[in-house]
Design a protein around this motif. Structure first.
Motif, mmCIF file in Angstrom:
data_model
loop_
_atom_site.group_PDB
_atom_site.id
_atom_site.type_symbol
_atom_site.label_atom_id
_atom_site.label_comp_id
_atom_site.label_asym_id
_atom_site.label_seq_id
_atom_site.Cartn_x
_atom_site.Cartn_y
_atom_site.Cartn_z
ATOM 1 N N THR A 1 -31.357 25.698 20.066
ATOM 2 C CA THR A 1 -31.860 24.328 20.150
ATOM 3 C C THR A 1 -30.786 23.381 19.624
ATOM 4 O OG1 THR A 1 -34.207 24.903 19.896
ATOM 5 C CG2 THR A 1 -33.559 22.675 19.256
ATOM 6 N N ALA A 2 -30.431 22.393 20.433
ATOM 7 C CA ALA A 2 -29.512 21.335 19.993
ATOM 8 C C ALA A 2 -30.339 20.143 19.529
ATOM 9 C CB ALA A 2 -28.577 20.927 21.124
ATOM 10 N N ILE A 3 -30.054 19.657 18.326
ATOM 11 C CA ILE A 3 -30.755 18.505 17.761
ATOM 12 C C ILE A 3 -29.783 17.334 17.665
ATOM 13 C CG2 ILE A 3 -31.896 17.591 15.702
ATOM 14 C CD1 ILE A 3 -32.953 20.356 15.127
ATOM 15 N N ILE A 4 -30.173 16.191 18.251
ATOM 16 C CA ILE A 4 -29.333 14.991 18.216
ATOM 17 C C ILE A 4 -30.138 13.844 17.610
ATOM 18 C CG2 ILE A 4 -27.876 13.418 19.530
ATOM 19 C CD1 ILE A 4 -27.735 15.460 21.758
ATOM 20 N N PRO A 5 -29.869 13.463 16.347
ATOM 21 C CA PRO A 5 -30.534 12.290 15.759
ATOM 22 C C PRO A 5 -29.927 11.012 16.338
ATOM 23 C CG PRO A 5 -29.660 13.802 14.075
ATOM 24 C CD PRO A 5 -29.017 14.159 15.377
ATOM 25 N N VAL A 6 -30.774 10.044 16.676
ATOM 26 C CA VAL A 6 -30.272 8.823 17.312
ATOM 27 C C VAL A 6 -30.989 7.586 16.816
ATOM 28 C CG1 VAL A 6 -29.622 10.050 19.434
ATOM 29 C CG2 VAL A 6 -31.871 8.976 19.278
ATOM 30 N N PHE A 7 -30.285 6.466 16.880
ATOM 31 C CA PHE A 7 -30.867 5.131 16.778
ATOM 32 C C PHE A 7 -29.902 4.161 17.452
ATOM 33 C CE2 PHE A 7 -31.245 0.964 14.655
ATOM 34 C CZ PHE A 7 -32.530 0.652 15.088
ATOM 35 N N ASN A 8 -30.345 3.597 18.565
ATOM 36 C CA ASN A 8 -29.530 2.629 19.328
ATOM 37 C C ASN A 8 -28.134 3.178 19.619
ATOM 38 O OD1 ASN A 8 -31.701 0.918 19.309
ATOM 39 N ND2 ASN A 8 -30.851 -0.521 17.821
ATOM 40 N N GLU A 9 -28.103 4.277 20.345
ATOM 41 C CA GLU A 9 -26.844 4.965 20.662
ATOM 42 C C GLU A 9 -26.556 4.944 22.162
ATOM 43 O OE1 GLU A 9 -25.002 5.871 18.298
ATOM 44 O OE2 GLU A 9 -26.289 6.256 16.567
ATOM 45 N N GLN A 10 -26.893 3.843 22.840
ATOM 46 C CA GLN A 10 -26.764 3.803 24.294
ATOM 47 C C GLN A 10 -25.330 4.006 24.782
ATOM 48 O OE1 GLN A 10 -28.283 -0.078 25.395
ATOM 49 N NE2 GLN A 10 -26.313 -1.085 25.010
ATOM 50 N N ASP A 11 -24.352 3.693 23.949
ATOM 51 C CA ASP A 11 -22.956 3.816 24.371
ATOM 52 C C ASP A 11 -22.441 5.253 24.309
ATOM 53 O OD1 ASP A 11 -22.831 1.064 24.759
ATOM 54 O OD2 ASP A 11 -22.151 0.680 22.706
ATOM 55 N N ILE B 1 -29.888 26.740 15.558
ATOM 56 C CA ILE B 1 -29.857 25.278 15.658
ATOM 57 C C ILE B 1 -28.403 24.808 15.738
ATOM 58 C CG2 ILE B 1 -30.463 23.105 14.521
ATOM 59 C CD1 ILE B 1 -32.914 24.712 15.243
ATOM 60 N N LEU B 2 -28.159 23.850 16.629
ATOM 61 C CA LEU B 2 -26.877 23.145 16.676
ATOM 62 C C LEU B 2 -27.179 21.669 16.491
ATOM 63 C CD1 LEU B 2 -23.806 22.928 17.258
ATOM 64 C CD2 LEU B 2 -24.394 22.728 19.693
ATOM 65 N N ILE B 3 -26.693 21.082 15.397
ATOM 66 C CA ILE B 3 -26.908 19.647 15.151
ATOM 67 C C ILE B 3 -25.670 18.873 15.577
ATOM 68 C CG2 ILE B 3 -27.166 17.902 13.365
ATOM 69 C CD1 ILE B 3 -29.420 19.254 12.334
ATOM 70 N N LEU B 4 -25.907 17.832 16.353
ATOM 71 C CA LEU B 4 -24.809 17.011 16.868
ATOM 72 C C LEU B 4 -25.177 15.553 16.692
ATOM 73 C CD1 LEU B 4 -22.088 17.468 18.491
ATOM 74 C CD2 LEU B 4 -23.407 16.802 20.511
ATOM 75 N N ASP B 5 -24.284 14.769 16.078
ATOM 76 C CA ASP B 5 -24.494 13.329 16.029
ATOM 77 C C ASP B 5 -24.187 12.728 17.389
ATOM 78 O OD1 ASP B 5 -25.257 13.391 13.385
ATOM 79 O OD2 ASP B 5 -23.274 12.875 12.605
ATOM 80 N N ALA B 6 -24.729 11.549 17.636
ATOM 81 C CA ALA B 6 -24.577 10.932 18.956
ATOM 82 C C ALA B 6 -23.139 10.536 19.265
ATOM 83 C CB ALA B 6 -25.486 9.707 19.067
ATOM 84 N N ASP B 7 -22.308 10.405 18.226
ATOM 85 C CA ASP B 7 -20.905 10.050 18.459
ATOM 86 C C ASP B 7 -19.991 11.276 18.447
ATOM 87 O OD1 ASP B 7 -20.981 10.625 15.760
ATOM 88 O OD2 ASP B 7 -20.122 8.728 15.087
ATOM 89 N N GLU B 8 -20.582 12.452 18.664
ATOM 90 C CA GLU B 8 -19.822 13.701 18.678
ATOM 91 C C GLU B 8 -19.961 14.395 20.032
ATOM 92 O OE1 GLU B 8 -20.200 14.827 13.921
ATOM 93 O OE2 GLU B 8 -21.626 15.683 15.349
#
Length: 249
Positions: free
Chosen positions: A5-15, A76-83
C-alpha cells in the motif's frame, strides 16, 4: 509477492500530486490522505484507482499514524506529494516484496532538488527517511516535526533514492519553515531552558557555518547559500515561536 500500500498525505498539492501517484502505480493500493484540499488535488487523484480518506491536519506524524492502520496490505510505502519513486527504486522495492524480508523497514536516501537545482551538499547529502516498512511493526514517534519510525525490529537500507522536489517557490518554502518552526516550538518546550542569546544568535550562526562550511554548502552555489541561510533562519524562528508560546501560556 507481498502486497504493497502506498500512502500519500496531501493538502492542496495540485501541482505535484499526479507525478507522485504515477510513480507508485505499481502498488496494489494507493491511499490518499487528504486534509480537505481546496484546490484540484482530489480531482486529479480521482483520475486514478486510488482510495481517498480525509482528516483535519494536526501534524505529520499524527496524520500518518492515523492512516497506516487503514492500509489493506502489510507493507507500506509512504510518499510525500513532492516526491517521486524512480524506476530503479521501484525495482528494488519490488525485489524486497518478492522475498521474505527479515527487516521491519528500510531507510531510503533522497535526491533533493531546490531552486531548480540538484543539491549535492549543504547538509542534505545524507538525507534519509524510513518510508518502506511493515504496517503492524512500525509507527512514527509522536513529534510534530521530523518524526521518524519507531520499531522493535531491524531496519535495512535501500541503494536507490527517492527524488524529492522540495522547492515550489521561495515564498512557499519560507512559509513551510515558519509552519515547522511553530510546531517545533511545542516539542522544544519540554527540553529547552530559558531562552537566551545562545538560542537566538549562537545556535543560528553555528547552523549556518555547519551547513555552509563543514557540509560544503558553498559548493551548491547560490542555491546552497540560500539553504544554509534558511536553516539558520529556521532555528531563530523555532525559539522565537517558543518564546511567544511561553509568554502566551
Amino acid at each position: 509477492m507481498e502486497k504493497l500500500t502506498a500512502i500519500i498525505p496531501v493538502f492542496n498539492e495540485q501541482d505535484t500530486i499526479e507525478r507522485a501517484i504515477v510513480s507508485v502505480l505499481f502498488a496494489d493500493e494507493i491511499l490518499i490522505v487528504d486534509s480537505f484540499s481546496t484546490d484540484l488535488t482530489l480531482s486529479i487523484a480521482e483520475k486514478y484507482d486510488v482510495k481517498i480518506i480525509q482528516r483535519d491536519y494536526e501534524y505529520s506524524a499524527s496524520q500518518k499514524n492515523w492512516a497506516i492502520p487503514q492500509a489493506s496490505n502489510n507493507w507500506i510505502l509512504i510518499l510525500d506529494a513532492d516526491e517521486v519513486i524512480g524506476s530503479s527504486l521501484r525495482e528494488e522495492i519490488q525485489s524486497i516484496l518478492n522475498k521474505k524480508s527479515t527487516k521491519t523497514g528500510y531507510w531510503i536516501y533522497r535526491n533533493n532538488h531546490f531552486m531548480n537545482q540538484a543539491i549535492k551538499y549543504s547538509g542534505w547529502q545524507n538525507d534519509k527517511v524510513v518510508r518502506l516498512f511493515q504496517r503492524d511493526l512500525c509507527r512514527y514517534e509522536d513529534k510534530r516535526v521530523h518524526a521518524e519510525i519507531i520499531t522493535s525490529g531491524d531496519l535495512g537500507f535501500l541503494n536507490s533514492k527517492i527524488d524529492h522536489f522540495t522547492y515550489k517557490s521561495l515564498r512557499q518554502y519560507v512559509e513551510k519553515l515558519n509552519r515547522y518552526a511553530a510546531l517545533q516550538a511545542i516539542d522544544y518546550d519540554k527540553i529547552t531552558d530559558k531562552i537566551t542569546a545562545y538560542h537566538l544568535l549562537l545556535k543560528p550562526l553555528w547552523r549556518f557555518l555547519k551547513h555552509f562550511i563543514i557540509q560544503k554548502g558553498y559548493k551548491d552555489g547560490v542555491a546552497g547559500t540560500v539553504i544554509c541561510f534558511l536553516q539558520a533562519y529556521a532555528v531563530v524562528m523555532r525559539y522565537a515561536n517558543l518564546y511567544l508560546l511561553r509568554k502566551k501560556n
